[in-house]
Design a protein around this motif. Sequence first.
Motif, mmCIF file in Angstrom:
data_model
loop_
_atom_site.group_PDB
_atom_site.id
_atom_site.type_symbol
_atom_site.label_atom_id
_atom_site.label_comp_id
_atom_site.label_asym_id
_atom_site.label_seq_id
_atom_site.Cartn_x
_atom_site.Cartn_y
_atom_site.Cartn_z
ATOM 1 N N LEU A 105 36.326 -13.711 12.935
ATOM 2 C CA LEU A 105 35.102 -14.018 13.673
ATOM 3 C C LEU A 105 34.951 -13.075 14.871
ATOM 4 O O LEU A 105 33.857 -12.611 15.180
ATOM 5 N N ASP A 106 36.057 -12.788 15.529
ATOM 6 C CA ASP A 106 36.036 -11.913 16.700
ATOM 7 C C ASP A 106 35.708 -10.481 16.296
ATOM 8 O O ASP A 106 34.945 -9.794 16.975
ATOM 9 N N GLU A 107 36.282 -10.059 15.176
ATOM 10 C CA GLU A 107 35.986 -8.706 14.697
ATOM 11 C C GLU A 107 34.500 -8.544 14.422
ATOM 12 O O GLU A 107 33.899 -7.527 14.709
ATOM 13 N N TRP A 108 33.944 -9.622 13.891
ATOM 14 C CA TRP A 108 32.517 -9.587 13.578
ATOM 15 C C TRP A 108 31.651 -9.393 14.839
ATOM 16 O O TRP A 108 30.824 -8.502 14.907
ATOM 17 N N ILE A 109 31.898 -10.228 15.860
ATOM 18 C CA ILE A 109 31.040 -10.134 17.051
ATOM 19 C C ILE A 109 31.290 -8.815 17.789
ATOM 20 O O ILE A 109 30.375 -8.243 18.383
ATOM 21 N N LEU A 110 32.524 -8.332 17.732
ATOM 22 C CA LEU A 110 32.813 -7.042 18.372
ATOM 23 C C LEU A 110 32.028 -5.926 17.689
ATOM 24 O O LEU A 110 31.483 -5.043 18.344
ATOM 25 N N SER A 167 24.348 -37.015 15.822
ATOM 26 C CA SER A 167 24.849 -36.092 16.827
ATOM 27 C C SER A 167 25.484 -34.902 16.108
ATOM 28 O O SER A 167 26.017 -35.041 15.006
ATOM 29 N N LEU A 168 25.443 -33.759 16.764
ATOM 30 C CA LEU A 168 26.023 -32.573 16.137
ATOM 31 C C LEU A 168 27.531 -32.693 16.031
ATOM 32 O O LEU A 168 28.188 -31.954 15.301
ATOM 33 N N LYS A 169 28.105 -33.665 16.778
ATOM 34 C CA LYS A 169 29.557 -33.834 16.723
ATOM 35 C C LYS A 169 29.979 -34.674 15.524
ATOM 36 O O LYS A 169 31.154 -34.757 15.206
ATOM 37 N N GLU A 170 29.001 -35.329 14.933
ATOM 38 C CA GLU A 170 29.276 -36.191 13.772
ATOM 39 C C GLU A 170 30.023 -35.400 12.695
ATOM 40 O O GLU A 170 29.642 -34.282 12.374
ATOM 41 N N PRO A 171 31.109 -35.954 12.150
ATOM 42 C CA PRO A 171 31.873 -35.206 11.154
ATOM 43 C C PRO A 171 31.126 -35.086 9.826
ATOM 44 O O PRO A 171 30.247 -35.882 9.521
ATOM 45 N N VAL A 172 31.489 -34.029 9.099
ATOM 46 C CA VAL A 172 30.948 -33.806 7.760
ATOM 47 C C VAL A 172 32.041 -34.209 6.782
ATOM 48 O O VAL A 172 33.141 -33.660 6.840
ATOM 49 N N SER A 173 31.742 -35.186 5.921
ATOM 50 C CA SER A 173 32.822 -35.682 5.066
ATOM 51 C C SER A 173 33.260 -34.614 4.071
ATOM 52 O O SER A 173 34.436 -34.422 3.837
ATOM 53 N N SER A 174 32.300 -33.911 3.495
ATOM 54 C CA SER A 174 32.722 -32.810 2.637
ATOM 55 C C SER A 174 31.636 -31.753 2.585
ATOM 56 O O SER A 174 30.447 -32.068 2.733
ATOM 57 N N ALA A 175 32.052 -30.507 2.430
ATOM 58 C CA ALA A 175 31.091 -29.411 2.404
ATOM 59 C C ALA A 175 31.544 -28.344 1.432
ATOM 60 O O ALA A 175 32.733 -28.042 1.328
ATOM 61 N N THR A 176 30.577 -27.819 0.678
ATOM 62 C CA THR A 176 30.841 -26.642 -0.140
ATOM 63 C C THR A 176 30.254 -25.439 0.610
ATOM 64 O O THR A 176 29.069 -25.419 0.915
ATOM 65 N N VAL A 177 31.130 -24.522 0.915
ATOM 66 C CA VAL A 177 30.777 -23.408 1.798
ATOM 67 C C VAL A 177 30.805 -22.113 0.993
ATOM 68 O O VAL A 177 31.646 -21.971 0.111
ATOM 69 N N PRO A 178 29.863 -21.188 1.268
ATOM 70 C CA PRO A 178 29.899 -19.898 0.555
ATOM 71 C C PRO A 178 31.259 -19.211 0.695
ATOM 72 O O PRO A 178 31.843 -19.206 1.781
ATOM 73 N N ASP A 179 31.752 -18.652 -0.418
ATOM 74 C CA ASP A 179 33.101 -18.032 -0.450
ATOM 75 C C ASP A 179 33.350 -17.037 0.666
ATOM 76 O O ASP A 179 34.418 -16.983 1.248
ATOM 77 N N LYS A 180 32.314 -16.251 0.916
ATOM 78 C CA LYS A 180 32.562 -15.140 1.854
ATOM 79 C C LYS A 180 32.898 -15.610 3.270
ATOM 80 O O LYS A 180 33.393 -14.831 4.069
ATOM 81 N N LEU A 181 32.645 -16.890 3.569
ATOM 82 C CA LEU A 181 32.952 -17.364 4.915
ATOM 83 C C LEU A 181 34.393 -17.854 5.055
ATOM 84 O O LEU A 181 34.802 -18.316 6.102
ATOM 85 N N LYS A 182 35.168 -17.741 3.965
ATOM 86 C CA LYS A 182 36.572 -18.170 4.000
ATOM 87 C C LYS A 182 37.351 -17.582 5.188
ATOM 88 O O LYS A 182 38.117 -18.294 5.842
ATOM 89 N N PRO A 183 37.176 -16.287 5.502
ATOM 90 C CA PRO A 183 37.961 -15.714 6.603
ATOM 91 C C PRO A 183 37.765 -16.437 7.947
ATOM 92 O O PRO A 183 38.625 -16.332 8.819
ATOM 93 N N ILE A 184 36.657 -17.144 8.127
ATOM 94 C CA ILE A 184 36.474 -17.819 9.414
ATOM 95 C C ILE A 184 36.595 -19.340 9.272
ATOM 96 O O ILE A 184 36.079 -20.095 10.086
ATOM 97 N N GLU A 185 37.315 -19.757 8.246
ATOM 98 C CA GLU A 185 37.493 -21.192 7.992
ATOM 99 C C GLU A 185 38.005 -21.929 9.227
ATOM 100 O O GLU A 185 37.510 -22.990 9.594
ATOM 101 N N LYS A 186 38.982 -21.333 9.898
ATOM 102 C CA LYS A 186 39.604 -22.022 11.038
ATOM 103 C C LYS A 186 38.626 -22.219 12.202
ATOM 104 O O LYS A 186 38.913 -22.967 13.128
ATOM 105 N N ASP A 187 37.503 -21.493 12.184
ATOM 106 C CA ASP A 187 36.497 -21.683 13.231
ATOM 107 C C ASP A 187 35.386 -22.618 12.793
ATOM 108 O O ASP A 187 34.919 -23.437 13.576
#
Length: 808
Positions: A626-631, A768-788
């Motif tokens: 994520l940091d590499e991206w914004i840089l 609220s935006l803090k409300e948890p998401v029980s499950s999500a299918t996320v586009p593959d390419k976003l895997k590198p920023i999973e921890k964020d």
Amino acid sequence: MEPMIKSKRWSSQIEDAISREWKNSWPYGFDEKSRRPVYSIDTPPPYVNTPVHIGQATTYVLMDMFARFRRMTGHNVLFPLGLDRNGLPIEMAAEKKSGKKLTDMPRKEAIELCQKILEEASLASVESFIRLGISFNSWKKGPGIGELYETDSPDYRALTQETFIDMLSKGLIYEDNRVNNFCPGCQTTLADAEVEYENRSGFFYNVRFRVKETGEDLIIATTRPELLCTIGMVIFNPADKRYSHLEGKTAIAPVFEKEIPIKSHPSAEIEKGTGIMMVCSFGDLADIRFFREQNIDPVIAIDKNGRMNSNAGILEGLSVKEARKMIVEELEKTDLIIEKIPTSEHRTPICERSKDAIEFIAMPEFYVKQVEFRNDMKKLAKKLNFFAPKSRQIMLDWIESVSIDWPISRRRFYATEVPLWYCSKCGEKIIPPKGRYHQPWKEEPPKESDGLKKGKCAKCGSDSFRGEERVFDTWFDSSISPLYILKYHKDPKGFFEKSHPCSLRPQGKEIIRTWLYYTVLKDWLLTGKLIFSDVWINYHILDEKGKKMSKSKGNVIDPKNVLDMFGAEPFRLWAAIEGNLDKTDFRCSFERIQGTGKTLTKLWNVSRFISMFPEPKSKPKKLCALDEWILSETENIVRYSRERYEKYDFHNPAARMKNFIWETFASHYLELVKQRAYNENSKYTKDEQNSALYTLNHVLDRIMLVLAPVLPFLTHSVYTDLRGKDIHSEKFPEADEKLIKADRGFTTEDIISFNSAVWKVKKDKELSLKEPVSSATVPDKLKPIEKDIVPTHGIKNIRYGKKLVVSI
RNA sequence: GGGCCUGUGGUCUAGCGGCUAUGACGCUGCCCUCACACGGCAGAUAUCGCAGGUUCAAAUCCUGCCGGGCCCACCA
């Protein structure tokens, strides 16, 4: 964690504090000892007795951005402020205030009156300049490099006179008695560039002439019956059968009984008037051309006071207006005027200062040769770097239209004197030494003058001299400004040679034909070189309704009002973002200046947020994706800004930067990186957290550095608080190409659309935006920023796939 | 009259031959979510000056016209 920046928003009080700090120890002086390359700006000297309006202020703010940027790219920036104090505006102010005509009083008195006006002229503009953060080298008057100068100082005038003496001795200036534009009100010859046009209407008088040979009547229409005594020829179009039988015959002018040849000539138009016209000396420039072409001796009937002379017979002594009235009455009495028809409005040449109608009168004047150099001028115009490039055409068109040499002498008072004396016995020219300011009308010629021998005329031995009384055209003065600021013939250490050419001439589009053209011409004649590398041509700021600002319309906006209402920074950012001033005019809208100010609050709060976190001592070995991206995004903007700034374009980089701050950095990067930056329950490794802290600080620094020329106060404030250094002495960043090229597998668009989609689902369900998401299918390419993304959105079960699916 | 430039929502602006035209200010509605209510989200508002033409395709290229700007010429 407490932010280092305390206040919640940027305010003009902080500006004022910084402004005061700078005022005490002005950090923008010109450093004569520096070895850095000089970047010189030939700033337009504002007129002292009228404070700058918001439009001019905008152009000075942009010039300041140029100056600040060049300082950051390692230049020694010469950015002096000059004050224009010469010329007719001062004289007119003096006449208005005293209620007397300067022409009616002794010269000494007239000049003293002007000087009094100048003493009282407050430097209201200077206060605005300081508050706007304009980094002129100095506010102190003086002859030093970069110091504030006045165009009527002995120093400045001495240089004007020196250039005259040089050009005279090179044969580039000559004196001639020829018909020229003359303003009866100002009592002076004018250059074409000083002539304006106004729509005025009058009357056509159909006047009855007689043909000598046939005795028939000839009806000729004229708007200038008072010039009947000066007719040189009567002409009709060769194709006009109505008059062809008159070829070679003679017309007799009424009242004056003057015999005039009749000829056919293509410049007579069949449909105009009665189809047959009288050519006078001189109703207009076309007449002058005609007399020259036909080799007819003119009869001059108007003297330099705008009154009819003895050639006008019964009209002698009358003003042009009175004469017209009288001759019309005279003609009507004897039934010689057939008709009086109102003309449609036509453009009348008038004096741009006094608005009097121009007359064409022959006077001896000094001329600078220019017609023969037209091709050289065109070549120079093509060599000059115009910003925007399209503005070059305005100069080329003007050069194309130059048809007579430049008359440089004027019969006025508050201007630089023509430095000459004449032997009263033999008339020999006495040329004084260069480098000093001479006032021939009140001084004796210096002993060392050229043409003197032991204080006597070298030719005839007389010791009586007459001082020249004429002065110079104001453009003859103004056109030495780059020579003056670069200390031409003044600095023994060769500053001029080292710094030539002047880096930049910033100026308005409407004075290309005057200030720019004359400067390039004159300095080329003197030095054989092109005086500028770059020219930045600005268009105009209009009022809120899109009308041009002018004193007479009363729609002039004082920058003080804007400063009081919003402060300098919103105005400066607005000046950069609102439009491309080198391409078009744009309006000054308070609403929009205020709106621009919101970006400052945003930027301030972004800084405030980042100021909560310490800056890691060194760059982490491994950065998170994520940091590499914004840089990478940041370095892209750095590269783009640098490229555009070099081309005097602050508009596109500033607009792009504003968008980046709001739509990418704050909305997406900050939201995604927050958890890792806080690292509250040590969910992340120390390295991961450091990667975030490093990136936050690095991006902030880049934003600040790129915006430093645009927002000197805010960036200075943030940088001092966080880094303890003056941002304006920092280097402008070079983009790190390695960071830009790195391929991350996902784009900014991917991040934005993913975040927005998740937020939208929650908003739609009014959660609220803090409300948890029980499950999500996320586009593959976003895997590198999973921890964020997982903690940002509170995703419990994450899966990867092609399509985004979110369930709460 | 001639030359040069210019014309995208009310305002400013991106796009300069190819998906339902970018973004901002302002406007309407909802929301004080711990950097920011000078905030966030949602929405309305543009026949890209007009008319032709080129092209499979035009805001984008060409021509003409209209409006704005700068300059020049023109007083019979």
